[in-house]
Design an enzyme around this catalytic site. Structure first.
Site, PDB file in Angstrom:
ATOM      1  N   ARG A 189      44.557  31.864 -42.394  1.00 34.01           N
ATOM      2  CA  ARG A 189      44.890  31.987 -40.966  1.00 34.01           C
ATOM      3  C   ARG A 189      46.287  32.546 -40.746  1.00 34.01           C
ATOM      4  O   ARG A 189      46.541  33.211 -39.748  1.00 34.01           O
ATOM      5  CB  ARG A 189      44.850  30.607 -40.307  1.00 34.01           C
ATOM      6  CG  ARG A 189      43.560  29.893 -40.391  1.00 34.01           C
ATOM      7  CD  ARG A 189      43.712  28.541 -39.732  1.00 34.01           C
ATOM      8  NE  ARG A 189      44.404  28.668 -38.458  1.00 34.01           N
ATOM      9  CZ  ARG A 189      43.840  29.035 -37.328  1.00 34.01           C
ATOM     10  NH1 ARG A 189      42.559  29.274 -37.291  1.00 34.01           N
ATOM     11  NH2 ARG A 189      44.549  29.153 -36.223  1.00 34.01           N
ATOM     12  N   LYS A 245      55.417  27.410 -49.326  1.00 36.32           N
ATOM     13  CA  LYS A 245      54.375  28.347 -48.889  1.00 36.32           C
ATOM     14  C   LYS A 245      54.597  28.735 -47.425  1.00 36.32           C
ATOM     15  O   LYS A 245      54.585  29.912 -47.076  1.00 36.32           O
ATOM     16  CB  LYS A 245      53.001  27.681 -49.031  1.00 36.32           C
ATOM     17  CG  LYS A 245      51.892  28.419 -48.330  1.00 36.32           C
ATOM     18  CD  LYS A 245      50.538  27.776 -48.543  1.00 36.32           C
ATOM     19  CE  LYS A 245      50.126  26.760 -47.503  1.00 36.32           C
ATOM     20  NZ  LYS A 245      49.833  27.299 -46.172  1.00 36.32           N
ATOM     21  N   ASP A 290      50.738  17.657 -42.594  1.00 36.43           N
ATOM     22  CA  ASP A 290      50.398  18.175 -43.925  1.00 36.43           C
ATOM     23  C   ASP A 290      50.583  17.126 -45.030  1.00 36.43           C
ATOM     24  O   ASP A 290      50.310  17.414 -46.193  1.00 36.43           O
ATOM     25  CB  ASP A 290      51.235  19.427 -44.246  1.00 36.43           C
ATOM     26  CG  ASP A 290      50.716  20.652 -43.512  1.00 36.43           C
ATOM     27  OD1 ASP A 290      49.654  20.561 -42.868  1.00 36.43           O
ATOM     28  OD2 ASP A 290      51.374  21.715 -43.584  1.00 36.43           O
TER      29      ASP A 290
END
Ligand code: UD1
Length: 431
Positions: free
Chosen positions: A100, A23, A313
């Site tokens: 974002r 991603k 993450d």
């Protein structure tokens, strides 16, 4: 109707899953198509809400996005992006609010149109997350900035010019934004204390294929010599190291043996060595990563750091497996100031966790027990899935739209290897 994820814990995993494209590489690569008019073929884009939102953002800028091919196995796509019709320079609040990373259009729009109007992203669940470093860098490159009605308006009439930029903190999207702004600026740009994440390298190599002159990718100093013109290109998205890390932790929680097809172990060295320390068996070959669990895992300490350190993450996910490890684990978050929202939810499943400042002290318990929980952000939701796979009984997870932003077909992938996981419509609480 809102859907929830239901997980029946206690089933071990066996088989193989394909790791989709990253991603965090796909979004900047899609933004880079704004730099030169023409047709691009972007291969291996993951089937994710964030990729859809970014495509929608490109479409609001006048660009055509078409799906060229869908991969049967995990829904990944090759996207054809035609930027000949770029006609707008505004990224609206409605899109930036939900993602974002939309701010990634700022640098390329100023570079190619000399102006951009991009909604300020505001805070999010994991912290304040300002974009001041992106903006300072653009100003140093000669852009005139104006903050108005929640938008940043940037103008560079005669074009951007090369500059010496030194970040206070290495910022991933900041490095990407300024690298894209600099590729066609007049003269040389140097970005010091740049972020080194592999997704930045993926973007930088694509820019080089388009004709950009960039040195130092993957190091903390990036040199960019501005060129007059770039040309469109085909590009392939690298495998998602965070998705791969998440599936390794799923094995750590559920047990069993899983092969992660197409995962790139070279992007996960810190994570793999940390997981091996817990006792998880991990074998690597050129086509992927094999992971096996035998017996209860040992507790390890973890500190998140910019790449090549342990990724923030994956912090929530490793906490989920430390919740049942043997011993005490200290997990320290140094990147975002408020990234412990999963702690309260993990405690609902029976985890013993205390927060002290920027650290979570996890005292491993024998087992977790299923309960209703709520996803608070993307990676927190992955940690709840992991915890639930290893827990006794049934867990339901609400607000799973967070999960769909970053994990493609997670319940199909997990059920295909033996997990009991499915979606259901959420029953009305008033009934
Ligand atoms: C990217 C990733 C995200 C990951 C994060 C850290 C994408 C689309 N997202 O987010 O998944 O969690 O890197 O690895 O790639 N900061 C400032 N001012 C700025 C920019 C950042 O103070 O102008 C601070 C942030 O608040 C944070 C730190 O710098 O504390 C690192 O953030 P950054 O690397 O910018 O994260 P993102 O690029 O938003």
């Amino acid at each position: 109707m809102e859907q929830i994820l239901v997980i029946e814990g206690g089933y071990s995993l066996k088989g193989s899953v394909r790791i989709s494209g990253a991603k965090n590489a796909a979004l900047p690569v899609l933004a880079a198509t704004l730099l030169s008019p023409g047709k691009y073929l972007i291969k291996n884009c993951p089937e994710l809400l964030d990729v859809k939102t970014f495509s929608k953002l490109l479409e609001t800028l006048g660009i055509t996005v078409t799906i060229e091919k869908v991969y049967d196995e995990d829904g990944s796509m090759d996207l054809c992006i035609d930027t000949d019709s770029l006609s707008s320079f505004e990224a609206p609040y409605e899109l930036v609010r939900t993602m974002r990373a939309s701010v990634l259009v700022l640098g390329p729009l100023v570079a190619s149109l000399g102006k951009a109007r991009v909604s300020l992203p505001g805070g999010c669940a994991i912290g304040a997350r300002p974009i001041d470093l992106h903006l300072k860098g653009l100003e140093l490159m000669g852009a005139k900035l104006n903050l108005k009605e929640g938008y940043v308006e940037a103008k560079a009439k005669g074009g951007l010019k090369g500059a010496e930029i030194a970040f206070d903190i290495p910022t991933v999207t900041g490095t990407e934004n300024l690298m894209m702004a600099a590729v066609t600026a007049k003269g040389e740009t140097v970005i010091r204390n740049a972020a080194r994440e592999p997704e930045i390298v993926c973007l930088g190599e694509m820019l080089c294929k388009m004709g950009a002159k960039i040195k130092g990718l993957g190091t903390d100093t990036i040199y960019i010599k501005g060129v007059k013109k770039l040309k469109p290109t085909d590009w392939e998205i690298i495998p998602d190291r965070i998705e791969a890390g998440t599936y390794l932790m799923a094995v750590a929680a559920a047990g069993g043996e899983l092969f992660l097809k197409e995962a790139d172990a070279s992007l996960l060295e810190t994570v793999i060595s940390k997981l091996r320390e817990t006792g998880l068996k991990i074998e690597l070959d050129h086509s992927g990563i094999l992971c096996k669990k035998k017996g209860r895992l040992n507790a390890v300490d973890v500190k998140t750091l910019p790449y090549p350190g342990f990724p923030t993450d994956l912090q929530a996910q490793i906490m989920a497996i430390m919740a049942t490890a043997k011993g005490l684990s200290v997990i320290t978050e140094t990147i975002f100031e408020n990234r412990f929202q999963h702690v309260a939810e993990l405690k609902r499943l029976g985890a013993d966790i205390k927060i002290e400042g920027r650290s979570a002290i996890v005292n491993g318990v024998r087992h977790l027990t299923g309960a209703p929980v709520m996803a608070t952000d993307l990676r927190a939701s992955a940690s709840l899935v992991i915890a639930a796979l290893g827990a006794k009984g049934k867990t339901t997870i609400s607000q799973i739209y967070h999960l769909d932003r970053g994990y493609s077909r997670i319940e199909q992938k997990l059920s295909s290897v033996g997990a009991k996981i499915w979606r259901e419509d959420k029953k009305s609480e008033n009934k």
